[in-house]
Design an enzyme around this catalytic site. Structure first.
Site, short mmCIF file in Angstrom:
data_model
loop_
_atom_site.label_atom_id
_atom_site.label_comp_id
_atom_site.label_asym_id
_atom_site.label_seq_id
_atom_site.Cartn_x
_atom_site.Cartn_y
_atom_site.Cartn_z
N SER A 1 0.84 -1.20 0.00
CA SER A 1 0.00 0.00 0.00
C SER A 1 0.87 1.25 0.00
CB SER A 1 -0.93 0.02 1.22
OG SER A 1 -1.84 1.10 1.15
N ASP A 2 0.32 2.32 -0.53
CA ASP A 2 1.02 3.59 -0.49
C ASP A 2 0.00 4.72 -0.39
OD1 ASP A 2 3.77 4.93 -0.84
OD2 ASP A 2 2.52 6.05 -2.24
N THR A 3 0.37 5.76 0.35
CA THR A 3 -0.51 6.92 0.55
C THR A 3 0.24 8.20 0.25
OG1 THR A 3 -1.75 5.77 2.30
CG2 THR A 3 -1.95 8.17 2.21
N ALA B 1 -3.35 3.68 -2.49
CA ALA B 1 -3.49 2.50 -3.35
C ALA B 1 -3.21 1.25 -2.53
CB ALA B 1 -2.53 2.58 -4.53
#
Length: 200
Positions: free
Chosen positions: A68-70, A105
């Site tokens: 995940s990435d923010t 994501a």
């Protein structure tokens, strides 16, 4: 469900996975997070989520890998984690009285196949006072956060309005994560504890 690996060192993502009853282990991914030349934020965030999951999957080919990435995006510019207190204060001043987008994501790798989802949430800050920005920076909370704030912590008092997924702003979109796991044959609800007594 113990066959799931979270490719992130984020304690917030781990807490969110635990919240929905997922059993998992943690194996942080180590990748280059430099944005590509002219890469749009929406492409950058999804690429990093996929690359994190794929990087860990190399060592664990039989596991389900979640990456995940923010990113916090203001006027189409990515506001990453601050490098120091001055940068944190500058970012918060830029976010004051404005609406920004938080893009998160989530990617799931299973057997070499990678599926991903992108969630965009609009967050509006009220006007921030200089003394409270200084106090927040001094607390240390902004230093490991994209955009220099944590909505689930002290920074929650800055948020005037949110349109979209709260959990995505924290770091992991729960609805989309559960959907990816269900599509991979691991619906999270099948592992929830039951308080019902046996009828036999």
């Amino acid at each position: 469900m113990s066959s799931i690996i979270l490719a992130s060192a984020s304690p917030r993502r781990a807490e969110l996975l635990e919240q929905i009853g997922v059993a998992f282990t943690v194996q942080p991914a180590h990748i280059d997070e430099t944005p590509g030349t002219s890469e749009m934020p929406v492409d950058y965030v999804e690429r990093l989520a996929r690359e994190k999951a794929l990087a860990v999957a190399i060592s664990f080919p039989d596991k389900l890998i979640l990456g995940s990435d923010t990113s916090v995006v203001l006027d189409n510019v990515i506001l990453g984690k601050p490098s120091d207190a001055y940068e944190a204060g500058t970012m918060l001043a830029e976010l004051s009285a404005k609406t920004h987008r938080v893009m998160t994501a989530i990617a799931l790798v299973q057997g070499g196949r990678c599926e991903s989802r992108l969630v965009t949430t609009e967050v509006t800050f009220r006007k921030l006072l200089e003394p409270e920005i200084a106090a927040y920076v001094a607390s240390g909370e902004p230093m490991d956060k994209a955009g220099s704030y944590g909505i689930q912590g002290l920074g929650g008092i800055f948020v005037k309005e949110i349109k979209g997924s709260y959990s995505a702003v924290v770091g992991l979109p729960l609805q989309e994560t559960a959907a990816l796991l269900a599509d991979a044959g691991c619906p999270v609800w099948k592992h929830w504890p039951s308080s019902r007594e046996s009828q036999s």
